[in-house]
Write an enzyme that holds these catalytic residues in place. Structure first.
Site, PDB file in Angstrom:
ATOM      1  N   HIS A 164       3.377 107.342  86.504  1.00  0.00           N
ATOM      2  CA  HIS A 164       2.735 107.937  86.968  1.00  0.00           C
ATOM      3  C   HIS A 164       2.868 108.087  88.414  1.00  0.00           C
ATOM      4  O   HIS A 164       1.923 109.206  88.772  1.00  0.00           O
ATOM      5  CB  HIS A 164       1.972 107.418  86.310  1.00  0.00           C
ATOM      6  CG  HIS A 164       1.614 107.369  85.081  1.00  0.00           C
ATOM      7  ND1 HIS A 164       1.182 108.397  83.856  1.00  0.00           N
ATOM      8  CD2 HIS A 164       2.029 106.253  84.026  1.00  0.00           C
ATOM      9  CE1 HIS A 164       1.467 107.588  82.536  1.00  0.00           C
ATOM     10  NE2 HIS A 164       2.081 106.869  82.686  1.00  0.00           N
ATOM     11  N   LYS A 214       7.586 112.111  82.452  1.00  0.00           N
ATOM     12  CA  LYS A 214       6.941 112.738  83.084  1.00  0.00           C
ATOM     13  C   LYS A 214       5.902 113.870  84.151  1.00  0.00           C
ATOM     14  O   LYS A 214       6.292 115.036  84.033  1.00  0.00           O
ATOM     15  CB  LYS A 214       5.563 111.536  83.971  1.00  0.00           C
ATOM     16  CG  LYS A 214       5.654 110.934  82.523  1.00  0.00           C
ATOM     17  CD  LYS A 214       4.775 109.220  82.547  1.00  0.00           C
ATOM     18  CE  LYS A 214       4.525 108.750  81.493  1.00  0.00           C
ATOM     19  NZ  LYS A 214       5.507 108.026  80.641  1.00  0.00           N
ATOM     20  N   SER A 258      -1.605 103.594  83.865  1.00  0.00           N
ATOM     21  CA  SER A 258      -1.881 104.746  82.957  1.00  0.00           C
ATOM     22  C   SER A 258      -2.733 104.777  82.547  1.00  0.00           C
ATOM     23  O   SER A 258      -2.994 106.001  81.829  1.00  0.00           O
ATOM     24  CB  SER A 258      -0.251 104.457  81.803  1.00  0.00           C
ATOM     25  OG  SER A 258      -0.938 103.376  81.541  1.00  0.00           O
TER      26      SER A 258
END
Length: 386
Positions: free
Chosen positions: A206, A240, A178
């Site tokens: 991610h 996300k 990250s």
């Protein structure tokens, strides 16, 4: 008095450039925001596909509220597992190509639930040194031996595995790191897991929605089929790229059943709102159809990287939407972020303990919602600060 010590310790954080503060957004998550009354172009959020304020998701949430109300009322294993939760888990499993999936309220809770359910005293966790804080806490909470290997150092990991006499072994890693934006060598990690009869648990917070065919995640991006590897557990975050909130773990039917029976952060918490689950069902469809968004995001990544060549702003070798500029000193990173803010651009300064001491950085995150012109504006601002 014990509370007086807090004042001294807070002052110490401030003196080291480590005290954090919250910013208040007066607008929805997006690339153009108002923060503490100031209009800023944001390169802060992890909303990689720009779905957080997507009208289709807003409409899905509105319809779900009318149909299901706003709360689940209980934990999943009591009476809080509503039809949207069940349908979401089925969609998630099918999307990533696994037998079953289990939905958690947050990514942190997923990690804290999964690892201690698989290993405990007398076992061993082998974790990348740059893993997210939730993975570090999960390993410690499990009470297994916690062995950290240098970042992506396969030889060091192999030595640790070979020397271990633990009954059960678990390799634990982020898929996309990250703060650096680079990828874990998942095929090689999987080979080591096979060789040493270990679990491989990956947190793809991610990568999910961004990498791989149709956004199916980092394993798919690297040619790994989840269904072919029963020792591999896949954790994907839904706050996300998916634009909503929560997380899921995917794996074989018996592993997911075991987690449902033993993951304390799943068992002993109220289920997430059915609004969230129903909205995520729509989000998965948008991710699956989002090749144009991912192509645009890749174009922006390349434009930023090419635009900063031959400048003092050297990016790490990241192929993802996370594009960090290492500065080193905490105060220097804060000053750089403040200088960008004066030009109407919001890029966060990331400092220890989020990153190792001496590696304070500007963490640029790109979104498919950004335009080429907006990335060019960031490039011009950075070059002006040279």
């Amino acid at each position: 008095m014990i509370w007086d010590e807090l004042d001294s310790e807070l002052a110490g954080l401030a003196a080291q450039g480590l005290q954090r503060r919250r910013r208040v957004l007066d607008t929805p998550c997006g690339v153009e925001v108002e923060v503490d009354g100031c209009a800023l172009l944001s390169f802060c959020s992890n909303d990689y596909l720009g779905l957080a304020a997507e009208p289709g998701l807003i409409e899905a949430a509105r319809e779900a509220a009318m149909l299901w109300g706003v709360g689940s009322g209980a934990s999943h294993l009591v009476s809080g597992h509503l039809e949207p939760h069940e349908t979401l888990e089925q969609h998630l499993a099918a999307f990533v190509g696994s037998a079953r999936a289990l939905y958690f309220s947050t990514g942190y809770m997923a990690n804290l639930g999964v690892v201690p359910a698989l290993v405990g005293r007398g076992d061993a966790v082998f974790a990348d040194r740059l893993n997210h804080a939730s993975l570090i806490d999960a390993a410690q909470l499990s009470r297994a031996g916690h062995h950290r290997y240098p970042h992506n150092d396969l030889a060091a990991l192999e030595r640790l595995l070979s020397a271990s006499t633990a009954k059960r072994k678990l390799i634990l890693t982020d898929a996309v790191f990250s703060m650096d934006g680079d990828l874990a060598p998942l095929p090689q990690l999987l080979a080591l897991a096979e060789r040493f009869d270990a679990w491989l648990v990956i947190d793809d917070a991610h990568g999910f929605g961004v990498l791989g065919p149709q956004g199916r995640g980092t394993p798919a991006h690297l040619g790994i089929e989840l269904a072919s590897h029963p020792r591999l557990l896949y954790i994907g975050t839904l706050g996300k790229a998916a634009g909503v909130s929560g997380a899921f773990v995917a794996g074989t039917a018996n592993v997911i059943e075991w987690l449902m029976q033993r993951a304390r952060t799943y068992i002993f918490t109220t289920a997430a709102s059915p609004i969230v689950a129903a909205t995520l069902i729509k989000s998965i469809k948008l991710i699956e159809q989002g090749d144009a968004l991912r192509s645009h995001l890749q174009l922006l990544i390349e434009r930023l990287r090419n635009g900063l060549q031959d400048t003092r702003w050297q990016l790490l070798a990241s192929p993802t939407a996370i594009q960090p500029i290492i500065i080193g000193d905490n105060d220097a990173a804060l000053h750089a972020a403040a200088a960008l803010a004066e030009q109407g651009i919001w890029v966060p300064a990331i400092r220890p303990p989020t990153v190792p001491k001496g590696t304070a950085r500007l963490r640029i995150t790109l979104s498919a919602a950004h335009s080429v012109a907006q990335v060019d504006r960031l490039l011009a601002a950075l070059k002006q600060l040279q």
